[in-house]
Design a protein around this motif. Structure first.
Motif, short mmCIF file in Angstrom:
data_model
loop_
_atom_site.label_atom_id
_atom_site.label_comp_id
_atom_site.label_asym_id
_atom_site.label_seq_id
_atom_site.Cartn_x
_atom_site.Cartn_y
_atom_site.Cartn_z
N LYS A 253 42.27 37.11 42.75
CA LYS A 253 42.34 35.65 42.87
C LYS A 253 43.21 35.06 41.75
O LYS A 253 44.08 34.21 42.01
N ILE A 254 43.02 35.51 40.53
CA ILE A 254 43.81 35.01 39.39
C ILE A 254 45.27 35.41 39.56
O ILE A 254 46.18 34.60 39.36
N GLY A 255 45.54 36.66 39.98
CA GLY A 255 46.91 37.10 40.21
C GLY A 255 47.61 36.26 41.27
O GLY A 255 48.76 35.84 41.10
N SER A 256 46.92 35.99 42.36
CA SER A 256 47.50 35.15 43.42
C SER A 256 47.74 33.73 42.94
O SER A 256 48.76 33.12 43.29
N MET A 257 46.82 33.20 42.13
CA MET A 257 47.03 31.85 41.56
C MET A 257 48.29 31.81 40.71
O MET A 257 49.04 30.82 40.74
N PHE A 258 48.54 32.86 39.93
CA PHE A 258 49.73 32.89 39.08
C PHE A 258 51.00 32.92 39.93
O PHE A 258 51.96 32.19 39.66
N ILE A 259 51.03 33.77 40.96
CA ILE A 259 52.21 33.82 41.83
C ILE A 259 52.44 32.47 42.50
O ILE A 259 53.57 31.96 42.55
N ASN A 260 51.37 31.84 42.99
CA ASN A 260 51.49 30.52 43.62
C ASN A 260 51.96 29.47 42.63
O ASN A 260 52.71 28.55 43.00
N PHE B 143 45.75 30.98 26.40
CA PHE B 143 44.97 30.71 27.61
C PHE B 143 43.54 30.36 27.26
O PHE B 143 43.00 30.85 26.26
N SER B 144 42.93 29.57 28.13
CA SER B 144 41.51 29.29 28.04
C SER B 144 40.85 29.93 29.25
O SER B 144 41.27 29.69 30.39
N LEU B 145 39.85 30.74 29.00
CA LEU B 145 39.11 31.41 30.07
C LEU B 145 37.64 31.49 29.67
O LEU B 145 37.32 32.03 28.61
N LEU B 146 36.78 30.93 30.50
CA LEU B 146 35.34 30.95 30.25
C LEU B 146 34.99 30.41 28.86
O LEU B 146 34.24 31.02 28.10
N ASN B 147 35.56 29.26 28.53
CA ASN B 147 35.31 28.55 27.27
C ASN B 147 35.72 29.35 26.03
O ASN B 147 35.18 29.14 24.96
N LYS C 17 53.18 26.44 30.00
CA LYS C 17 52.04 25.52 29.77
C LYS C 17 52.03 24.37 30.79
O LYS C 17 51.00 23.78 31.04
N ASP C 18 53.19 24.09 31.39
CA ASP C 18 53.30 22.99 32.35
C ASP C 18 52.84 23.36 33.75
O ASP C 18 52.59 22.47 34.56
N PHE C 19 52.74 24.65 34.07
CA PHE C 19 52.41 25.00 35.45
C PHE C 19 51.47 26.19 35.63
O PHE C 19 50.91 26.36 36.70
N LEU C 20 51.26 26.99 34.62
CA LEU C 20 50.43 28.18 34.79
C LEU C 20 48.96 27.83 34.55
O LEU C 20 48.61 27.27 33.51
N PRO C 21 48.08 28.12 35.51
CA PRO C 21 46.66 27.76 35.37
C PRO C 21 46.03 28.36 34.11
O PRO C 21 46.20 29.54 33.82
N GLY C 22 45.34 27.52 33.35
CA GLY C 22 44.64 27.97 32.15
C GLY C 22 45.50 28.11 30.92
O GLY C 22 45.00 28.42 29.84
#
Length: 161
Positions: A126-133, A55-59, A29-34
């Protein structure tokens, strides 16, 4: 119809630290987007860690529970409860040298129809790359914390920023 993502990155961290982060659900929760909430769930199976992520995705809010099985330098992730019709992921860790580790993340999943309509492959990538980053950035924060809290130990371990 199944969707998939595969990505890899070389991290400046030892493999044990990367494995520890992958299995530390409390930190997500401290670093993973959403990720709004993250927790480790009770488990009695040796070699397994069970976690719950919100997770929150598209409201909309989605609860994802998974079982992580660690064997050597691999973590197999299977959804036990969640928004996917099926979900499997694999983290593979390869030692490059004393300071660098290659991380490979592969996942295959089936989305429900409502999500499949909006989830293009480019969006999934894009989401997968965001998670790895996000994992890489969390490891970078750990290195900085070590440097400032334990400067002598950092020099002794030859951790490079």
């Amino acid at each position: 119809m199944s969707s998939s993502f595969e990505g890899s990155e070389v991290f400046k961290a030892p493999p044990e630290k990367i494995l520890s982060l992958i299995n530390n659900f409390e930190l997500y929760k401290d670093f993973l987007p959403g990720c709004l909430e993250s927790s480790r769930l009770p488990n009695s199976k040796e070699g397994y860690v069970i976690g719950r992520l919100v997770f929150s995705l598209l409201n909309k809010t989605y609860v994802f529970e998974s079982e992580n099985e660690t064997k050597g330098y691999q973590v197999r992730i299977t959804q036990t409860k969640g928004p996917f019709l099926d979900f499997f992921a694999l983290w593979t860790i390869e030692i490059v040298n004393d300071n660098y580790t290659k991380v490979i993340f592969k996942t295959k999943f089936t989305l429900p129809f409502v999500l499949r309509v909006i989830a293009s492959q480019s969006m999934i990538d894009k989401i997968g790359s965001m998670f790895i980053n996000a994992f890489e950035n969390q490891l970078r924060k750990w290195r900085l914390t070590c440097l400032f809290q334990y400067p002598q130990a950092t020099r002794d371990l030859k951790l490079i920023l």
